[in-house]
Design a protein around this motif. Sequence first.
Motif, PDB file in Angstrom:
ATOM      1  N   CYS A  63       0.847  -1.189   0.000  1.00 27.23           N
ATOM      2  CA  CYS A  63       0.000   0.000   0.000  1.00 27.23           C
ATOM      3  C   CYS A  63       0.888   1.247   0.000  1.00 27.23           C
ATOM      4  N   THR A  64       0.506   2.231  -0.776  1.00 27.04           N
ATOM      5  CA  THR A  64       1.301   3.460  -0.859  1.00 27.04           C
ATOM      6  C   THR A  64       0.624   4.652  -0.192  1.00 27.04           C
ATOM      7  N   THR A  65      -0.523   4.428   0.443  1.00 31.06           N
ATOM      8  CA  THR A  65      -1.258   5.557   1.026  1.00 31.06           C
ATOM      9  C   THR A  65      -1.603   5.306   2.487  1.00 31.06           C
ATOM     10  N   VAL A  66      -2.835   4.936   2.768  1.00 31.77           N
ATOM     11  CA  VAL A  66      -3.365   4.908   4.134  1.00 31.77           C
ATOM     12  C   VAL A  66      -2.752   3.848   5.046  1.00 31.77           C
ATOM     13  N   CYS A  67      -2.229   2.773   4.486  1.00 31.35           N
ATOM     14  CA  CYS A  67      -1.673   1.713   5.342  1.00 31.35           C
ATOM     15  C   CYS A  67      -0.422   2.170   6.079  1.00 31.35           C
ATOM     16  N   LEU A  68       0.301   3.114   5.506  1.00 35.17           N
ATOM     17  CA  LEU A  68       1.517   3.607   6.164  1.00 35.17           C
ATOM     18  C   LEU A  68       1.188   4.240   7.507  1.00 35.17           C
ATOM     19  N   PRO A  69       0.276   5.235   7.561  1.00 32.64           N
ATOM     20  CA  PRO A  69      -0.058   5.768   8.887  1.00 32.64           C
ATOM     21  C   PRO A  69      -0.820   4.768   9.751  1.00 32.64           C
ATOM     22  N   MET A  70      -1.638   3.921   9.139  1.00 35.18           N
ATOM     23  CA  MET A  70      -2.384   2.939   9.938  1.00 35.18           C
ATOM     24  C   MET A  70      -1.438   1.990  10.668  1.00 35.18           C
ATOM     25  N   THR A  71      -0.451   1.459   9.957  1.00 33.16           N
ATOM     26  CA  THR A  71       0.458   0.506  10.586  1.00 33.16           C
ATOM     27  C   THR A  71       1.376   1.209  11.580  1.00 33.16           C
ATOM     28  N   SER A  72       1.773   2.436  11.267  1.00 36.90           N
ATOM     29  CA  SER A  72       2.545   3.223  12.249  1.00 36.90           C
ATOM     30  C   SER A  72       1.719   3.453  13.512  1.00 36.90           C
ATOM     31  N   ASN A  73       0.442   3.745  13.333  1.00 35.72           N
ATOM     32  CA  ASN A  73      -0.429   3.967  14.488  1.00 35.72           C
ATOM     33  C   ASN A  73      -0.634   2.687  15.293  1.00 35.72           C
ATOM     34  N   MET A  74      -0.755   1.554  14.608  1.00 36.45           N
ATOM     35  CA  MET A  74      -0.906   0.290  15.332  1.00 36.45           C
ATOM     36  C   MET A  74       0.364   0.004  16.129  1.00 36.45           C
ATOM     37  N   SER A  75       1.514   0.323  15.554  1.00 40.02           N
ATOM     38  CA  SER A  75       2.782   0.157  16.264  1.00 40.02           C
ATOM     39  C   SER A  75       2.824   1.066  17.494  1.00 40.02           C
ATOM     40  N   SER A  76       2.364   2.298  17.334  1.00 36.96           N
ATOM     41  CA  SER A  76       2.297   3.225  18.480  1.00 36.96           C
ATOM     42  C   SER A  76       1.347   2.700  19.545  1.00 36.96           C
ATOM     43  N   LEU A  77       0.210   2.174  19.108  1.00 42.11           N
ATOM     44  CA  LEU A  77      -0.746   1.611  20.060  1.00 42.11           C
ATOM     45  C   LEU A  77      -0.104   0.456  20.827  1.00 42.11           C
ATOM     46  N   GLN A  78       0.640  -0.377  20.127  1.00 45.56           N
ATOM     47  CA  GLN A  78       1.308  -1.489  20.806  1.00 45.56           C
ATOM     48  C   GLN A  78       2.282  -0.967  21.867  1.00 45.56           C
ATOM     49  N   SER A  79       3.013   0.096  21.548  1.00 49.20           N
ATOM     50  CA  SER A  79       3.938   0.682  22.527  1.00 49.20           C
ATOM     51  C   SER A  79       3.192   1.238  23.732  1.00 49.20           C
ATOM     52  N   ILE A  80       2.084   1.922  23.485  1.00 54.57           N
ATOM     53  CA  ILE A  80       1.272   2.460  24.582  1.00 54.57           C
ATOM     54  C   ILE A  80       0.749   1.326  25.453  1.00 54.57           C
ATOM     55  N   MET A  81       0.276   0.271  24.807  1.00 51.31           N
ATOM     56  CA  MET A  81      -0.247  -0.870  25.554  1.00 51.31           C
ATOM     57  C   MET A  81       0.828  -1.491  26.437  1.00 51.31           C
ATOM     58  N   GLU A  82       2.038  -1.571  25.908  1.00 50.41           N
ATOM     59  CA  GLU A  82       3.133  -2.133  26.692  1.00 50.41           C
ATOM     60  C   GLU A  82       3.457  -1.235  27.892  1.00 50.41           C
ATOM     61  N   GLU A  83       3.530   0.080  27.650  1.00 53.75           N
ATOM     62  CA  GLU A  83       3.820   1.033  28.730  1.00 53.75           C
ATOM     63  C   GLU A  83       2.748   0.997  29.816  1.00 53.75           C
ATOM     64  N   GLU A  84       1.490   0.850  29.393  1.00 58.82           N
ATOM     65  CA  GLU A  84       0.358   0.892  30.328  1.00 58.82           C
ATOM     66  C   GLU A  84      -0.004  -0.498  30.861  1.00 58.82           C
ATOM     67  N   ASN A  85       0.748  -1.520  30.435  1.00 56.59           N
ATOM     68  CA  ASN A  85       0.480  -2.905  30.852  1.00 56.59           C
ATOM     69  C   ASN A  85      -0.942  -3.333  30.503  1.00 56.59           C
TER      70      ASN A  85
END
Length: 190
Positions: A63-85
């Motif tokens: 994907c050259t459009t929306v998947c880039l921010p979507m997957t970056s956001n999912m990665s950020s969500l994973q980091s937040i989830m880890e920080e917040e347990n």
Amino acid sequence: MKRFQILILGGLVLFLVACGEDIETNMSEDVADFEFTTQDNGTLSLDDLEGEWWVADFVFTNCTTVCLPMTSNMSSLQSIMEEENLDAQLVSFSVDPEYDTPEVLKEYANEYDADLSNWTFLTGYDFETIKEFSITSFRSMVAEPPSDSDQVTHGTSFFLVNPEGEVIKQYNGVDSSEMEVIAEDLKAVL
């Protein structure tokens, strides 16, 4: 005695309400039964997710459009989830299963530093299967690429699924600020 029974019943009702989902929902769709192939050539099914809270999205690796921010956001969500347990699963369904083999998905996951212990990338079905699955289970549109393109058209939402396999909330997957909203909702239900 009657007054005591009413007090007990009232207390029970309050307890059950307090134990319920403490978030505002905007969906109520049952996820259809599935068993798909993971980035590790294993399988993940709806039964495997029973009893778990999970967040789903639909993306594809070239994907050259929306998947880039979507997957970056999912990665950020994973980091937040880890920080917040916060103990929940993340599931990314490929809408381009012909191109997105398990090996391609694994490489894609590595590009986004995905922790595959709670983030799974899925493929192993044909296009019609994922199109129907996305539309019926998540009310999220998927359409074949135009004849002059390899870019699949698909929705950009993230979806919160409860332990019973019901989609209960939809979020804007390209808006990074929504990741904090998802995290707050997870805190409320976990």
